[in-house]
Design a protein around this motif. Sequence first.
Motif, PDB file in Angstrom:
ATOM      1  N   GLY A 246      43.410  15.700  54.182  1.00  0.00           N
ATOM      2  CA  GLY A 246      44.257  14.659  53.627  1.00  0.00           C
ATOM      3  C   GLY A 246      44.268  13.394  54.447  1.00  0.00           C
ATOM      4  N   ARG A 247      45.077  12.427  53.991  1.00  0.00           N
ATOM      5  CA  ARG A 247      45.232  11.143  54.676  1.00  0.00           C
ATOM      6  C   ARG A 247      46.695  10.939  55.028  1.00  0.00           C
ATOM      7  N   ILE A 248      46.921  10.250  56.110  1.00  0.00           N
ATOM      8  CA  ILE A 248      48.299   9.989  56.505  1.00  0.00           C
ATOM      9  C   ILE A 248      48.988   9.064  55.506  1.00  0.00           C
ATOM     10  N   GLU A 249      48.230   8.196  54.843  1.00  0.00           N
ATOM     11  CA  GLU A 249      48.828   7.292  53.850  1.00  0.00           C
ATOM     12  C   GLU A 249      49.427   8.037  52.668  1.00  0.00           C
ATOM     13  N   ASP A 250      49.018   9.268  52.452  1.00  0.00           N
ATOM     14  CA  ASP A 250      49.534  10.053  51.330  1.00  0.00           C
ATOM     15  C   ASP A 250      50.717  10.933  51.726  1.00  0.00           C
ATOM     16  N   LEU A 251      51.191  10.820  52.971  1.00  0.00           N
ATOM     17  CA  LEU A 251      52.319  11.609  53.443  1.00  0.00           C
ATOM     18  C   LEU A 251      53.606  10.799  53.369  1.00  0.00           C
ATOM     19  N   THR A 252      54.724  11.512  53.291  1.00  0.00           N
ATOM     20  CA  THR A 252      56.041  10.897  53.425  1.00  0.00           C
ATOM     21  C   THR A 252      56.539  11.127  54.853  1.00  0.00           C
ATOM     22  N   THR A 253      57.646  10.468  55.184  1.00  0.00           N
ATOM     23  CA  THR A 253      58.240  10.659  56.510  1.00  0.00           C
ATOM     24  C   THR A 253      58.575  12.123  56.743  1.00  0.00           C
ATOM     25  N   GLU A 254      59.102  12.772  55.732  1.00  0.00           N
ATOM     26  CA  GLU A 254      59.480  14.180  55.852  1.00  0.00           C
ATOM     27  C   GLU A 254      58.275  15.065  56.107  1.00  0.00           C
ATOM     28  N   ASP A 255      57.102  14.675  55.599  1.00  0.00           N
ATOM     29  CA  ASP A 255      55.891  15.485  55.762  1.00  0.00           C
ATOM     30  C   ASP A 255      55.395  15.507  57.211  1.00  0.00           C
ATOM     31  N   LEU A 256      55.695  14.490  57.999  1.00  0.00           N
ATOM     32  CA  LEU A 256      55.086  14.343  59.315  1.00  0.00           C
ATOM     33  C   LEU A 256      55.334  15.545  60.216  1.00  0.00           C
TER      34      LEU A 256
ATOM     35  N   LYS B  49      53.458   6.947  52.484  1.00  0.00           N
ATOM     36  CA  LYS B  49      53.663   6.892  51.033  1.00  0.00           C
ATOM     37  C   LYS B  49      55.041   6.351  50.681  1.00  0.00           C
ATOM     38  N   ASP B  50      56.051   6.632  51.528  1.00  0.00           N
ATOM     39  CA  ASP B  50      57.415   6.198  51.235  1.00  0.00           C
ATOM     40  C   ASP B  50      57.779   4.877  51.905  1.00  0.00           C
TER      41      ASP B  50
END
Length: 227
Positions: A47-57, A27-28
């Motif tokens: 959810g989808r990985i495309e909707d995550l930020t780097t911090e979310d990983l 996302k970012d």
Amino acid sequence: AAENSMTAFRLAVENGYGMEFDLHLLKDGNLGVMHDSLLNRTTGQAGRIEDLTTEDLKNYRLENTEDTIPKFLDVLTLVDGKVPLIIELKPEDGNHAKLAETACNMLKGYKGVYCIESFDPRCIRWLKKNRPEIVRGQLSENFLRHGDGGNMPKPLLWALGNLLTNCLAKPDFIAYRFSDRDNLCLRWCRWFYHVQEINWTIITKEEMCAAESAGNLVIFQDFDPRL
């Protein structure tokens, strides 16, 4: 080791194996490493990985291990040119150009051997136009046989499975599903474009020998080909 995990990549480096892994645009604008777009199979979360930020990983553990979803740059730092890489681009929602561009920008200055592949011919076309010096490969299979391709129209899936987009993307190699390799269009493309065939995913020594006897390279998993 969990697939597409830093532990798996570390083991591959220690054993001198090249590796294949998958990139998604976060996302970012950063790049995460995971096979699926959906998170549930490998993380157990929705959810989808495309909707995550780097911090979310770091909040998504892989297959009940201590490993979390890696960042692309962390993988490059770990490998550091020690083994070759096959980097697969996994676009979603029409982000093929941004995904390809971001991956290429992150690879600037990387000293190791690598190539880039994708099921999406738009990614391969982008590479041909913008980074023709990078070895590029078209992934494919018999989509209609396996029910892959989501909601894409059947005529389009037939065209992709028979590599009709190669006239635009001009790949350097074709990575084709091992069980579908008896394909007339695949044989014709190998002859006409003079490209290397790679078979995926090889899971036994017998399959590896069959593919290599036909002059093909292999992407393998779940066994040690040296044994």
